[in-house]
Scaffold this motif. Sequence first.
Motif, PDB file in Angstrom:
ATOM      1  N   ALA A 126       0.815  -1.216   0.000  1.00  0.00           N
ATOM      2  CA  ALA A 126       0.000   0.000   0.000  1.00  0.00           C
ATOM      3  C   ALA A 126       0.851   1.269   0.000  1.00  0.00           C
ATOM      4  O   ALA A 126       0.413   2.314  -0.491  1.00  0.00           O
ATOM      5  CB  ALA A 126      -0.946  -0.001   1.204  1.00  0.00           C
ATOM      6  N   TYR A 127       2.067   1.191   0.528  1.00  0.00           N
ATOM      7  CA  TYR A 127       2.939   2.365   0.563  1.00  0.00           C
ATOM      8  C   TYR A 127       3.333   2.829  -0.846  1.00  0.00           C
ATOM      9  O   TYR A 127       3.818   3.942  -1.022  1.00  0.00           O
ATOM     10  CB  TYR A 127       4.198   2.077   1.392  1.00  0.00           C
ATOM     11  N   LYS A 128       3.105   1.964  -1.840  1.00  0.00           N
ATOM     12  CA  LYS A 128       3.430   2.321  -3.230  1.00  0.00           C
ATOM     13  C   LYS A 128       2.254   2.982  -3.953  1.00  0.00           C
ATOM     14  O   LYS A 128       2.372   3.356  -5.118  1.00  0.00           O
ATOM     15  CB  LYS A 128       3.849   1.072  -4.009  1.00  0.00           C
ATOM     16  N   ALA A 129       1.130   3.117  -3.286  1.00  0.00           N
ATOM     17  CA  ALA A 129      -0.089   3.616  -3.937  1.00  0.00           C
ATOM     18  C   ALA A 129       0.098   4.999  -4.555  1.00  0.00           C
ATOM     19  O   ALA A 129      -0.379   5.257  -5.662  1.00  0.00           O
ATOM     20  CB  ALA A 129      -1.248   3.628  -2.942  1.00  0.00           C
ATOM     21  N   THR A 130       0.780   5.902  -3.851  1.00  0.00           N
ATOM     22  CA  THR A 130       0.979   7.255  -4.383  1.00  0.00           C
ATOM     23  C   THR A 130       1.799   7.203  -5.665  1.00  0.00           C
ATOM     24  O   THR A 130       1.470   7.869  -6.653  1.00  0.00           O
ATOM     25  CB  THR A 130       1.681   8.149  -3.349  1.00  0.00           C
ATOM     26  N   ASN A 131       2.858   6.409  -5.662  1.00  0.00           N
ATOM     27  CA  ASN A 131       3.682   6.271  -6.858  1.00  0.00           C
ATOM     28  C   ASN A 131       2.855   5.733  -8.017  1.00  0.00           C
ATOM     29  O   ASN A 131       2.943   6.225  -9.148  1.00  0.00           O
ATOM     30  CB  ASN A 131       4.866   5.347  -6.563  1.00  0.00           C
ATOM     31  N   TRP A 132       2.046   4.720  -7.739  1.00  0.00           N
ATOM     32  CA  TRP A 132       1.231   4.134  -8.810  1.00  0.00           C
ATOM     33  C   TRP A 132       0.190   5.123  -9.320  1.00  0.00           C
ATOM     34  O   TRP A 132      -0.151   5.115 -10.504  1.00  0.00           O
ATOM     35  CB  TRP A 132       0.586   2.842  -8.323  1.00  0.00           C
ATOM     36  N   MET A 133      -0.324   5.974  -8.427  1.00  0.00           N
ATOM     37  CA  MET A 133      -1.273   7.000  -8.864  1.00  0.00           C
ATOM     38  C   MET A 133      -0.578   7.990  -9.801  1.00  0.00           C
ATOM     39  O   MET A 133      -1.109   8.354 -10.860  1.00  0.00           O
ATOM     40  CB  MET A 133      -1.852   7.737  -7.651  1.00  0.00           C
ATOM     41  N   ILE A 134       0.625   8.421  -9.423  1.00  0.00           N
ATOM     42  CA  ILE A 134       1.367   9.383 -10.241  1.00  0.00           C
ATOM     43  C   ILE A 134       1.761   8.774 -11.584  1.00  0.00           C
ATOM     44  O   ILE A 134       1.481   9.334 -12.652  1.00  0.00           O
ATOM     45  CB  ILE A 134       2.631   9.862  -9.497  1.00  0.00           C
ATOM     46  N   GLN A 135       2.396   7.608 -11.530  1.00  0.00           N
ATOM     47  CA  GLN A 135       2.863   6.968 -12.752  1.00  0.00           C
ATOM     48  C   GLN A 135       1.701   6.538 -13.644  1.00  0.00           C
ATOM     49  O   GLN A 135       1.762   6.654 -14.868  1.00  0.00           O
ATOM     50  CB  GLN A 135       3.726   5.741 -12.410  1.00  0.00           C
TER      51      GLN A 135
END
Length: 203
Positions: A126-135
Amino acid sequence: IEAVHEKYEWSPSLMCGEKEFGYQICDAWLAEFDYDIVKAEKSVGSSNSRSRGMSSFFAKLYGGGPAAITTVLRITLREAEALMRDLDRAMPEIKSYMTTMIQVSRQQGFIVNPYGRKVRVDPELAYKATNWMIQGTAASMAKEAIVECDRYFHEAGLDAMVLLPIHDELIFEIRRGQESKEVADNLCRIMGNHKGRLTVPMP
């Protein structure tokens, strides 16, 4: 760097507690170079400071902790932890957004970007969610631009094509004699048009 410190009576600690004053100092410094960050960096012999800053900022957005930037910035873990705290203080909205993304992905098991694309998120990641939203948003914008640019070529009757994408750029082939500033301007307008999905311009 020492010259900048002496001239403007600036020190890194100012950016922690005296944010507005720190901004004034930065503004005065950049104004001398007409806000050309490359020229400003060269004046203090710090050509890589922006890339180092970007690396640490992206490490945070990608879900990395202080340990992720110790090697990039060549600083101690304690200094990296202080830097992360400074980032959170300076830009609390980002920390809040990242927290929201983590909560949403854990509750739903997915996030949905502004283009309506659903991205499944493993609760353990879940900590990768922001990155996945941006990318994911950037990818959707680029893909839509490819389709819209191709449609423009057909509608304008141009002998042209989208050759290939490279990161956030598109390379076109246009028959010699059909290229013009108008065509280039139209392509730029199409590529930057997110149709109101984002709250900032994306030229």
